[in-house]
Design an enzyme around this catalytic site. Structure first.
Site, short mmCIF file in Angstrom:
data_model
loop_
_atom_site.label_atom_id
_atom_site.label_comp_id
_atom_site.label_asym_id
_atom_site.label_seq_id
_atom_site.Cartn_x
_atom_site.Cartn_y
_atom_site.Cartn_z
N GLN A 172 -25.86 -11.11 -35.52
CA GLN A 172 -27.04 -10.47 -34.91
C GLN A 172 -26.77 -8.98 -34.68
O GLN A 172 -26.53 -8.54 -33.55
CB GLN A 172 -27.34 -11.14 -33.56
CG GLN A 172 -27.83 -12.57 -33.69
CD GLN A 172 -27.86 -13.30 -32.35
OE1 GLN A 172 -26.92 -13.17 -31.55
NE2 GLN A 172 -28.90 -14.06 -32.10
N ASP A 174 -27.12 -5.23 -33.77
CA ASP A 174 -28.03 -4.55 -32.85
C ASP A 174 -28.84 -3.49 -33.60
O ASP A 174 -28.28 -2.71 -34.38
CB ASP A 174 -27.25 -3.83 -31.74
CG ASP A 174 -26.90 -4.77 -30.60
OD1 ASP A 174 -26.61 -5.94 -30.88
OD2 ASP A 174 -26.91 -4.31 -29.44
N ARG A 202 -42.28 -11.87 -23.82
CA ARG A 202 -41.08 -12.03 -23.01
C ARG A 202 -40.02 -11.21 -23.77
O ARG A 202 -39.64 -11.54 -24.89
CB ARG A 202 -40.70 -13.51 -22.92
CG ARG A 202 -39.42 -13.79 -22.12
CD ARG A 202 -38.28 -14.04 -23.06
NE ARG A 202 -37.04 -14.39 -22.37
CZ ARG A 202 -35.86 -14.36 -22.95
NH1 ARG A 202 -35.75 -14.03 -24.22
NH2 ARG A 202 -34.79 -14.68 -22.29
N ASP A 204 -36.70 -9.95 -24.81
CA ASP A 204 -35.36 -10.51 -24.79
C ASP A 204 -34.32 -9.43 -24.49
O ASP A 204 -34.41 -8.31 -25.03
CB ASP A 204 -35.11 -11.09 -26.20
CG ASP A 204 -33.84 -11.91 -26.30
OD1 ASP A 204 -33.70 -12.86 -25.52
OD2 ASP A 204 -33.00 -11.61 -27.17
N TYR A 208 -29.53 -4.75 -22.90
CA TYR A 208 -28.80 -4.52 -24.16
C TYR A 208 -29.65 -3.67 -25.10
O TYR A 208 -29.15 -2.79 -25.80
CB TYR A 208 -28.44 -5.85 -24.83
CG TYR A 208 -27.53 -6.67 -23.97
CD1 TYR A 208 -26.15 -6.46 -23.99
CD2 TYR A 208 -28.05 -7.61 -23.08
CE1 TYR A 208 -25.31 -7.19 -23.17
CE2 TYR A 208 -27.22 -8.33 -22.24
CZ TYR A 208 -25.85 -8.12 -22.30
OH TYR A 208 -25.03 -8.84 -21.48
N LEU A 209 -30.93 -3.99 -25.10
CA LEU A 209 -31.86 -3.24 -25.94
C LEU A 209 -31.79 -1.75 -25.59
O LEU A 209 -31.86 -0.89 -26.47
CB LEU A 209 -33.26 -3.80 -25.68
CG LEU A 209 -34.48 -3.20 -26.33
CD1 LEU A 209 -34.42 -3.40 -27.83
CD2 LEU A 209 -35.76 -3.86 -25.80
N GLU A 244 -36.40 -9.92 -19.62
CA GLU A 244 -35.15 -10.61 -19.26
C GLU A 244 -34.12 -9.55 -18.88
O GLU A 244 -33.54 -8.89 -19.75
CB GLU A 244 -34.64 -11.43 -20.46
CG GLU A 244 -33.39 -12.21 -20.11
CD GLU A 244 -32.55 -12.65 -21.31
OE1 GLU A 244 -31.74 -13.58 -21.15
OE2 GLU A 244 -32.69 -12.07 -22.40
C1 GLC Z 1 -31.35 -13.91 -24.72
C2 GLC Z 1 -31.86 -15.31 -24.97
C3 GLC Z 1 -30.77 -16.13 -25.59
C4 GLC Z 1 -30.31 -15.48 -26.88
C5 GLC Z 1 -29.91 -14.04 -26.64
C6 GLC Z 1 -29.75 -13.29 -27.92
O1 GLC Z 1 -30.39 -13.89 -23.73
O2 GLC Z 1 -32.36 -15.85 -23.79
O3 GLC Z 1 -31.18 -17.44 -25.83
O4 GLC Z 1 -29.22 -16.16 -27.42
O5 GLC Z 1 -30.88 -13.33 -25.90
O6 GLC Z 1 -31.01 -13.08 -28.52
#
Ligand code: GLC
Length: 553
Positions: A172, A174, A202, A204, A208-209, A244
């Site tokens: 994944q 960034d 929502r 995510d 971090y973003l 989040e």
């Molecule tokens: C968030 C999601 C989690 C996911 C992570 C990476 O914390 O809630 O399920 O693995 O982001 O996208």
């Protein structure tokens, strides 16, 4: 502010229901849930009373992080349906007065996303700068979110000899928010889904973003969130951003925005984690303290309250000793724990399926000021899968009835995306169908909570005050407007208690909205003249007081 003036701030009073289309309802017998199946289930959700669906990622994905690794932001994973089915589902939900929000996962993409595939082909690729690259990993690299599964947050790309940042799994990468083209892409993604009828996102992994991990970015990273909020407002005035941000309340303030609005709603991770400490201790005091210190936010913004979500129950905001107490109480087996910080169990088994404790927990959830969020299956007390599923242990198929595969799918059991639990939490014991016919079921209780919450707008809108209950075991809190005061008392201990709330709205008319003992007659359940309230073990009570009716003759 008068709630009537704020009717377009629908998210402040929404009842959210989070689900994964893949595990909710299969319509074609291939073993995977799909949009056609979800569309058929909207009436069941409407009967429960929820007002907004939150759809976990449903776009094409290699599914190495259950869809949180998106390979194409503009379409739908083929097993789940197509855009036509998505729009139809949204229309049906809207028709029942239910809004639909979706996950916006743009901190990273899957490494199979065409942007990354192109980016890693050559340093000269026009997509190279969509991601964050370094010749060497920084000496003080940010720690990985998944200790035990990943060792670092920088991965060497052999072909081009540089390292790329991945806050989560190595598959994944960034995205580079410092790149204006990436920001423009994100705006296009949002614009696309808003046009299809989505009511909000929502967002995510927000911190971090915004972390550019040392990327050459002179801008204030929050400028991106402010831009995003303005953009969403321009494109769809009533759409919202639910973020989040798993940080302390004080740290969350900056994500609501200091100079201009950023997120409209944020999950209250502090309240959720502290609630579990209270359940473990049989004491309310830590939660009373956390709530009393929760900062006031602008009336147009709010908190999304939850107990469990689709991830591990993270206890990262507790102290080491507190976390250990919760582990000892609810996840004594190390296999039930993950990343040194969380629990991979659902609520019902954690509370030994005890209806008194489950009711206490959900009564608390719906009585705290904020928008409650349910994770699918909570309404029937679903259990978790084998711990080998790790975080996905809480993402088993929805249990609709006692029949084959719990009514989730007609496929052979071996073809299901995930199995169903066996034993006491299997669908023959825990399912929607049976519980909708049983007046004493958890489903019935949750539907009553939802209806009480929805007809008591002072809960989400009112001023929160934590009262001194004089007893560490009991949380007493008020939400008040100029006219109406809502009071909830919750006894976290197994022992019956009597607390004194002297003068609690003496002389005013008191209505009992909910009572764990089943009494709703004011003379049995309202505080007596001395303000004494008696509660059973794990008992609770919701009261509303209003000025006595005036004589207008
Ligand atoms: C968030 C999601 C989690 C996911 C992570 C990476 O914390 O809630 O399920 O693995 O982001 O996208």
């Amino acid at each position: 502010m008068n709630p009537a003036d704020t009717s377009d701030l629908w998210w402040r009073t929404a009842v959210f229901y989070c689900l994964d289309v893949q595990t909710f309802q299969d319509s074609d017998g291939d073993g995977s849930g799909d949009f056609a199946g979800l569309a058929r289930r909207i009436d069941d959700l409407s009967a429960l009373g929820i007002t907004c669906l939150w759809l976990m990622p449903f776009q094409p994905s290699p599914d190495l992080d259950d869809g949180y690794d998106v390979a194409d932001f503009y379409s739908v994973a083929p097993a789940l349906g197509d855009l036509g089915r998505v729009v139809e589902t949204i229309r049906i939900a809207h028709d029942r007065g239910i809004r639909v929000v979706m996950d916006l996962v743009v901190n990273h993409t899957s490494d199979r996303h065409p942007w990354f595939v192109a980016a890693r082909r050559s340093k000269k690729s026009r997509y190279r700068d969509y991601y964050v690259w370094r010749d060497k990993p920084p000496r003080k690299a940010q720690p990985t979110v998944f200790p035990g599964e990943e060792a670092t947050t920088w991965e060497l790309d052999e072909r081009t000899g540089q390292y790329f940042l991945h806050s989560f799994y190595r598959h994944q990468p960034d995205l580079n928010l410092a790149n204006p083209e990436v920001r423009a892409e994100i705006a296009r993604i949002i614009g696309f889904w808003l046009k299809l009828g989505i009511d909000g996102f929502r967002v995510d992994a927000v911190p971090y973003l915004l972390t550019t991990a040392g990327a050459p970015n002179e801008q204030d990273p929050h400028s991106f969130l402010r831009e995003l909020h303005r953009f969403v407002g321009r494109r769809a005035g009533s759409a919202m951003l639910l973020g989040e941000v798993a940080l302390t309340h004080e740290e969350q303030l900056q994500y609501f925005g200091e100079s201009a609005p950023e997120l409209d709603l944020q999950f209250d991770f502090v309240a959720s984690q502290t609630a579990f400490l209270c359940f473990a201790r049989g004491e309310a005091e830590p939660l009373a303290r956390a709530l009393a210190a929760r900062p006031q936010v602008d009336v147009s913004q709010g908190w999304a309250m939850f107990l469990r979500n689709h991830d591990e129950l993270s206890l990262a905001l507790l102290t080491d000793d507190e976390r250990q107490e919760v582990f000892d109480a609810f996840a004594p087996d190390p296999d039930q724990q993950v990343y040194g910080r969380g629990i991979i169990r659902r609520l019902a088994p954690m509370l030994d399926g005890d209806p008194r404790r489950l009711r206490l927990a959900y009564s608390l959830l719906f009585s705290l000021p904020g928008a409650p969020v349910l994770f699918y299956g909570e309404e029937i007390g679903m259990g978790e899968l084998d711990t080998s599923f790790v975080r996905e242990a809480v993402r088993g198929p929805m249990q609709w009835d006692a029949g084959r595969n719990g009514g989730f799918s007609t496929a052979r059991a071996s073809r299901l995306t995930r199995p169903l639990p066996t034993g006491g939490y299997g669908p023959e014991h825990v399912n929607v169908n049976d519980q909708r016919r049983d007046p004493d079921s958890l489903w019935m209780f949750i539907s009553e909570l939802i209806s009480r919450y929805r007809s008591t707008p002072v809960i989400p809108w009112g001023r929160l005050k934590v009262l001194d209950s004089g007893d560490r075991r009991v949380l007493a809190h008020e939400c008040s407007s100029d006219e109406v005061t809502f009071l909830a008392v919750h006894n976290f201990s197994p022992e019956p208690v009597t607390v004194e709330l002297p003068g609690w709205d003496a002389g005013r008319e008191i209505t009992v909205l909910l009572d764990s003992s089943g009494h709703t007659a004011p003379d049995l359940a309202a505080p007596d003249e001395a303000g004494r309230v008696r509660l059973d073990g794990y008992g609770f009570r919701w009261l509303k007081s209003a000025p006595p009716p005036t004589d207008h003759d």
